[in-house]
Design an enzyme around this catalytic site. Structure first.
Site, mmCIF file in Angstrom:
data_model
loop_
_atom_site.group_PDB
_atom_site.id
_atom_site.type_symbol
_atom_site.label_atom_id
_atom_site.label_comp_id
_atom_site.label_asym_id
_atom_site.label_seq_id
_atom_site.Cartn_x
_atom_site.Cartn_y
_atom_site.Cartn_z
ATOM 1 N N LYS A 114 0.836 -1.196 0.000
ATOM 2 C CA LYS A 114 0.000 0.000 0.000
ATOM 3 C C LYS A 114 0.875 1.252 0.000
ATOM 4 O O LYS A 114 1.834 1.360 0.767
ATOM 5 C CB LYS A 114 -0.914 0.011 1.228
ATOM 6 C CG LYS A 114 -1.973 -1.078 1.214
ATOM 7 C CD LYS A 114 -3.000 -0.858 0.109
ATOM 8 C CE LYS A 114 -4.089 -1.909 0.142
ATOM 9 N NZ LYS A 114 -5.137 -1.661 -0.874
ATOM 10 N N LYS A 131 -12.997 -8.041 -7.865
ATOM 11 C CA LYS A 131 -13.428 -8.516 -6.553
ATOM 12 C C LYS A 131 -14.860 -9.009 -6.687
ATOM 13 O O LYS A 131 -15.711 -8.314 -7.237
ATOM 14 C CB LYS A 131 -13.324 -7.400 -5.519
ATOM 15 C CG LYS A 131 -11.887 -6.906 -5.344
ATOM 16 C CD LYS A 131 -11.768 -5.744 -4.369
ATOM 17 C CE LYS A 131 -10.310 -5.310 -4.242
ATOM 18 N NZ LYS A 131 -10.136 -4.145 -3.360
#
Length: 372
Positions: free
Chosen positions: A117, A247
């Site tokens: 991240k 997703k």
């Protein structure tokens, strides 16, 4: 009906049946992740196995209804056949200090790919570079390292950051900017002949044993521009990405996700949204239903490497006694059994239980209306 424009709406189970098998959990995270320290989820002990509804609390009902469509489809309908029984997964490194990277990576045994991240609020490029470098140092030159900005940069920031982070030989950058047009521009500026400077492999790269990459400097992957978009195919039509991150929950379920990636015709990596093992099982089923890429440069709707489905390792607990965690860099494709003791241990407070039941009721009404 099921297509690229909306979630699966056929054959919804009755609301009272859904609510009757629903429990709400609140599970602490091991590390603050996307600003979250407790992950809430609605879990269904549904007829075909456990299912999960876990859109983040700030999402509106229209967006969250796609997540409910996925949960109902997974819990009440047979799913597409799996093509394999294990899925390779990546390690996920939150926006932690570089010194914590070895501790985080230790939770993902055997993983040879890591997603890091970046672009966290309150941090800068120096923090990102230190974190990515630490990952590269721990995993070595042969590992794949990806970065995920969650749309946190503007175009200039993204180009500057990715040129700097290319020093560490990135596999790809996920959602560096929020808009499709911005992704197009970033991808153009990182393409051959428009990098602004020569190969960015200097002393640090040599120290880490890395080698110069061929074009593009950094591949671009689209996540939010697919799952949060009214038109999830806009990215592919605009040439805004080299691959898609998909997703299952946000896209309305496994069937709809497979339809989207087939139409997009781009390589795919399946990811999760910090789900419990029940939500992870849905993602694993999606990944296992996609054909594998055959050789470098393979194109089309194929699974293009390790998936971001190891994130149950970032939770302090789970809803099953046998969680879906990485082992040897892979996770078995299976459906976990709900554990009453874990459901009780992590039961959400009564007011949050009511909040989620009201949310499911509203989203179910939206899906019912769309079906007629």
């Amino acid at each position: 009906m099921s297509d690229a424009r909306g979630p699966e709406t056929a054959a919804l189970p009755p609301l009272d049946e859904v609510l009757a098998v629903m429990r709400v959990v609140a599970i602490p995270t091991r590390t603050r992740f996307r600003g979250i320290s407790v992950r809430e989820a609605a879990i269904f002990d549904s007829p075909l196995g456990a299912s999960e509804f876990s859109p983040f609390p700030e999402y509106g009902d229209a967006e969250a209804s796609a997540w409910l469509a996925a949960a109902l489809d997974f819990g009440w309908r047979e799913q597409p056949a799996a093509l394999r029984d294990r899925v390779e997964v990546n390690a996920t490194v939150p926006a932690v200090a570089a010194g914590r990277v070895p501790e985080i990576l230790a939770r993902f045994p055997g993983c040879r790919t890591a997603k890091v991240k970046v672009a966290e609020r309150g941090q800068g490029l120096a923090d990102d570079a230190a974190r990515v470098r630490a990952v590269r140092e721990v995993m070595g030159p042969d590992a794949l390292v990806r970065v995920d900005a969650n749309g946190g940069w503007g175009v200039e920031e993204a180009v500057t950051a990715l040129r700097a982070l290319a020093e560490f030989d990135l596999d790809y950058a996920e959602q560096p900017c929020g808009g499709v047009d911005e992704l197009v521009e970033v991808r153009r500026r990182l393409s051959p002949g428009d990098t602004g400077e020569g190969p960015l492999l200097g002393e640090a790269a040599a120290t880490l044993g890395l080698h110069a990459r061929t074009s593009p400097l950094v591949r671009i992957a689209a996540d939010e521009s697919v799952r949060k978009a009214a038109d999830p195919l806009a990215v592919a039509r605009a040439g805004a990405a080299d691959l898609l991150i998909v997703k299952a929950q946000p896209l309305g379920g496994i069937r709809r996700a497979l339809g989207i990636v087939a139409e997009a015709g781009l390589p795919v990596v399946v990811s999760s949204a910090l789900d419990t093992s029940v939500g992870i099982a849905m993602g694993l089923q999606l990944a296992a239903a996609l054909p594998l890429a055959e050789g470098e440069g393979a194109s089309g709707a194929v699974l293009a490497g390790a998936c971001g489905l190891g994130t149950a390792a970032l939770l302090e607990g789970d809803v099953t006694a046998d969680p879906l965690l990485p082992n040897g860099g892979e996770i078995e494709v299976r459906r976990p059994r709900l554990d009453p003791e874990q459901l009780t241990r992590y039961a959400a407070p009564a007011e949050r239980e009511r909040w989620w039941r009201e949310r499911v009721t509203r989203c179910h009404a939206l899906l019912s209306a769309a079906a007629h």
